[in-house]
Design a protein around this motif. Structure first.
Motif, PDB file in Angstrom:
ATOM      1  N   ILE A  33       8.511  10.147  -0.652  1.00 22.06           N
ATOM      2  CA  ILE A  33       7.519  10.153  -1.723  1.00 22.06           C
ATOM      3  C   ILE A  33       6.178  10.460  -1.068  1.00 22.06           C
ATOM      4  N   SER A  34       5.455  11.417  -1.622  1.00 21.71           N
ATOM      5  CA  SER A  34       4.112  11.703  -1.137  1.00 21.71           C
ATOM      6  C   SER A  34       3.138  11.598  -2.298  1.00 21.71           C
ATOM      7  N   SER A  35       1.940  11.204  -1.994  1.00 25.42           N
ATOM      8  CA  SER A  35       0.933  11.054  -3.037  1.00 25.42           C
ATOM      9  C   SER A  35      -0.433  11.385  -2.457  1.00 25.42           C
ATOM     10  N   GLN A  36      -1.248  12.101  -3.229  1.00 29.84           N
ATOM     11  CA  GLN A  36      -2.568  12.484  -2.780  1.00 29.84           C
ATOM     12  C   GLN A  36      -3.556  12.414  -3.940  1.00 29.84           C
ATOM     13  N   VAL A  37      -4.814  12.243  -3.594  1.00 28.50           N
ATOM     14  CA  VAL A  37      -5.875  12.379  -4.584  1.00 28.50           C
ATOM     15  C   VAL A  37      -6.516  13.741  -4.407  1.00 28.50           C
ATOM     16  N   VAL A  38      -7.126  14.258  -5.460  1.00 28.71           N
ATOM     17  CA  VAL A  38      -7.810  15.548  -5.427  1.00 28.71           C
ATOM     18  C   VAL A  38      -9.296  15.288  -5.627  1.00 28.71           C
TER      19      VAL A  38
ATOM     20  N   PHE B 186      17.547   4.925  -8.965  1.00 31.33           N
ATOM     21  CA  PHE B 186      17.702   3.884  -7.968  1.00 31.33           C
ATOM     22  C   PHE B 186      19.147   3.413  -7.950  1.00 31.33           C
ATOM     23  N   SER B 187      19.621   3.054  -6.783  1.00 30.00           N
ATOM     24  CA  SER B 187      20.968   2.524  -6.651  1.00 30.00           C
ATOM     25  C   SER B 187      20.881   1.015  -6.464  1.00 30.00           C
ATOM     26  N   THR B 188      22.026   0.411  -6.195  1.00 24.06           N
ATOM     27  CA  THR B 188      22.046  -1.031  -5.927  1.00 24.06           C
ATOM     28  C   THR B 188      21.898  -1.308  -4.433  1.00 24.06           C
ATOM     29  N   ASP B 189      21.625  -0.245  -3.660  1.00 20.38           N
ATOM     30  CA  ASP B 189      21.374  -0.393  -2.238  1.00 20.38           C
ATOM     31  C   ASP B 189      20.203  -1.346  -2.022  1.00 20.38           C
ATOM     32  N   GLN B 190      20.314  -2.197  -1.014  1.00 19.94           N
ATOM     33  CA  GLN B 190      19.272  -3.207  -0.782  1.00 19.94           C
ATOM     34  C   GLN B 190      17.920  -2.568  -0.505  1.00 19.94           C
ATOM     35  N   ASN B 191      17.923  -1.431   0.212  1.00 17.21           N
ATOM     36  CA  ASN B 191      16.650  -0.768   0.486  1.00 17.21           C
ATOM     37  C   ASN B 191      16.035  -0.213  -0.789  1.00 17.21           C
ATOM     38  N   ASP B 192      16.883   0.283  -1.713  1.00 13.93           N
ATOM     39  CA  ASP B 192      16.377   0.724  -3.003  1.00 13.93           C
ATOM     40  C   ASP B 192      15.759  -0.438  -3.766  1.00 13.93           C
ATOM     41  N   GLU B 193      16.399  -1.583  -3.671  1.00 18.94           N
ATOM     42  CA  GLU B 193      15.893  -2.758  -4.375  1.00 18.94           C
ATOM     43  C   GLU B 193      14.537  -3.194  -3.808  1.00 18.94           C
ATOM     44  N   ARG B 194      14.385  -3.090  -2.507  1.00 20.68           N
ATOM     45  CA  ARG B 194      13.094  -3.428  -1.912  1.00 20.68           C
ATOM     46  C   ARG B 194      12.012  -2.472  -2.392  1.00 20.68           C
ATOM     47  N   LEU B 195      12.347  -1.187  -2.475  1.00 17.77           N
ATOM     48  CA  LEU B 195      11.380  -0.211  -2.945  1.00 17.77           C
ATOM     49  C   LEU B 195      10.996  -0.490  -4.392  1.00 17.77           C
ATOM     50  N   GLN B 196      11.981  -0.794  -5.229  1.00 22.20           N
ATOM     51  CA  GLN B 196      11.684  -1.100  -6.628  1.00 22.20           C
ATOM     52  C   GLN B 196      10.776  -2.313  -6.735  1.00 22.20           C
ATOM     53  N   GLU B 197      11.084  -3.341  -5.955  1.00 18.47           N
ATOM     54  CA  GLU B 197      10.275  -4.558  -6.003  1.00 18.47           C
ATOM     55  C   GLU B 197       8.841  -4.269  -5.586  1.00 18.47           C
ATOM     56  N   ALA B 198       8.676  -3.476  -4.527  1.00 19.74           N
ATOM     57  CA  ALA B 198       7.332  -3.186  -4.027  1.00 19.74           C
ATOM     58  C   ALA B 198       6.549  -2.366  -5.036  1.00 19.74           C
TER      59      ALA B 198
ATOM     60  N   VAL C 168       4.826  13.320  -5.499  1.00 18.15           N
ATOM     61  CA  VAL C 168       6.037  14.138  -5.479  1.00 18.15           C
ATOM     62  C   VAL C 168       7.125  13.350  -4.772  1.00 18.15           C
ATOM     63  N   ALA C 169       8.285  13.245  -5.395  1.00 17.29           N
ATOM     64  CA  ALA C 169       9.427  12.567  -4.791  1.00 17.29           C
ATOM     65  C   ALA C 169      10.548  13.575  -4.569  1.00 17.29           C
TER      66      ALA C 169
ATOM     67  N   MET D 298       0.828  -1.188   0.000  1.00 17.86           N
ATOM     68  CA  MET D 298       0.000   0.000   0.000  1.00 17.86           C
ATOM     69  C   MET D 298       0.871   1.250   0.000  1.00 17.86           C
ATOM     70  N   VAL D 299       0.211   2.387  -0.176  1.00 20.87           N
ATOM     71  CA  VAL D 299       0.949   3.635  -0.283  1.00 20.87           C
ATOM     72  C   VAL D 299       1.806   3.875   0.961  1.00 20.87           C
ATOM     73  N   SER D 300       1.271   3.606   2.144  1.00 22.40           N
ATOM     74  CA  SER D 300       2.045   3.806   3.375  1.00 22.40           C
ATOM     75  C   SER D 300       3.296   2.938   3.390  1.00 22.40           C
ATOM     76  N   GLY D 301       3.169   1.738   2.839  1.00 25.70           N
ATOM     77  CA  GLY D 301       4.333   0.868   2.760  1.00 25.70           C
ATOM     78  C   GLY D 301       5.384   1.408   1.821  1.00 25.70           C
ATOM     79  N   LEU D 302       4.944   1.948   0.687  1.00 24.11           N
ATOM     80  CA  LEU D 302       5.891   2.539  -0.262  1.00 24.11           C
ATOM     81  C   LEU D 302       6.596   3.737   0.361  1.00 24.11           C
ATOM     82  N   MET D 303       5.850   4.545   1.143  1.00 28.10           N
ATOM     83  CA  MET D 303       6.463   5.680   1.818  1.00 28.10           C
ATOM     84  C   MET D 303       7.546   5.201   2.794  1.00 28.10           C
ATOM     85  N   LYS D 304       7.239   4.139   3.512  1.00 25.41           N
ATOM     86  CA  LYS D 304       8.201   3.592   4.471  1.00 25.41           C
ATOM     87  C   LYS D 304       9.478   3.147   3.757  1.00 25.41           C
ATOM     88  N   LEU D 305       9.317   2.443   2.655  1.00 22.92           N
ATOM     89  CA  LEU D 305      10.481   1.978   1.912  1.00 22.92           C
ATOM     90  C   LEU D 305      11.270   3.144   1.335  1.00 22.92           C
TER      91      LEU D 305
END
Length: 284
Positions: A120-125, A217-229, A161-162, A103-110
């Motif tokens: 990263i923030s995201s909103q609906v209008v 994105f880098s090869t950092d493991q946290n970046d890879e998790r974000l890409q996967e999600a 917005v990122a 979910m969006v909150s999970g993507l923000m965490k990653l």
């Protein structure tokens, strides 16, 4: 990219192909080595198991899903480094199959854990809210949330917005509801899936998915998790099948969202390019 270990659960399932609370606990214990192998260090195995059990207790229809799919989706959640708690992500039944949905909150965490992305923030209008897209030398998005109508009126747009850790200009993405519908309608059964239940969540996730195409994105493991999600497409909707509109198809609002001169629409003189490139951006 993170590699989810090969499932060794096999096609074996409890009697009559259905789990109950007791058999779920016993069968879940068998995949714990797989969970431990992919779960990040900041999430304890005990906590992950506890959250999974609570998720199943809250939605007993998961016990009617294929055990193979249910346990594999648990491993996917662990691989993404997110909890299936209904906030960071959810494992939901889709017919006889279970589906893991970040979910969006999970993507923000990653994103916060990412090597290059600060947030990263995201909103609906919602219809009736003040929303303005400013282009030119002082590019920015202006959006005033109206709590009296938020969630009570139709969605007219979504944006993301990122911000990067290097302090460079924010990367923005804006989609009108017409564009979001094109993504949603790639699945003719959307009325039975998450688009029906979580329309605002899916709209936010859709615009983040488009924004992600332009993120470094880098090869950092946290970046890879974000890409996967981010790349975990919904089981019923292929978010990658996101048709880009032509200038002839856009209305003035959509033109502003893409940085296209509205006059070009009427004259059919300009085709749409990628939405506001980083080269064109000016700090807000």
């Amino acid at each position: 990219m993170n590699n989810v270990p090969q499932n060794n659960y096999g096609n074996r399932s409890p009697a009559r192909g259905r789990l109950n609370g007791q058999t779920f606990a016993a069968e879940f214990a068998k995949i714990m080595p797989q969970v431990k192998a992919v779960l990040p260090a900041h999430i304890s195995v005990d906590k992950f198991e506890r959250v999974v059990r609570i998720a199943v207790q809250k939605n007993d229809k998961l016990l009617e899903c294929s055990p193979r799919s249910l346990f594999m989706e648990c491993v996917k959640a662990a691989s993404d480094g997110l909890l299936p708690d209904g906030r960071e992500g959810a494992i939901v039944p889709r017919g006889s199959e279970a589906v893991w949905q970040p979910m969006v909150s999970g993507l923000m965490k990653l994103a916060r854990n990412s090597g290059q992305i600060a947030s990263i923030s995201s909103q609906v209008v919602y219809k009736g809210e003040r929303f303005r897209v400013v282009l030119g030398d002082d590019e920015r998005i202006e959006h005033e949330r109206d709590l009296d109508i938020a969630g009570e009126t139709e969605i007219v747009a979504a944006y993301a917005v990122a911000r990067l850790k290097d302090g460079s200009e924010p990367i923005r993405e804006i989609m009108t509801w017409k564009q979001i519908e094109k993504v949603r309608n790639t699945n003719k059964y959307w009325m039975k899936g998450p688009w029906k239940d979580w329309g605002d969540e899916m709209a936010r996730k859709t615009v983040i998915r488009r924004l992600s195409k332009r993120l470094p994105f880098s090869t950092d493991q946290n970046d890879e998790r974000l890409q996967e999600a981010i790349q975990r497409t919904d089981a019923l909707v292929d978010l990658i099948a996101d048709p880009e509109p032509t200038a002839q198809e856009m209305d003035p609002f959509e033109a502003a969202a893409h940085g296209v001169d509205p006059a070009a629409i009427e004259n059919n003189q300009q085709a749409v390019s990628d939405p506001i490139t980083e080269k064109e951006q000016v700090p807000a």
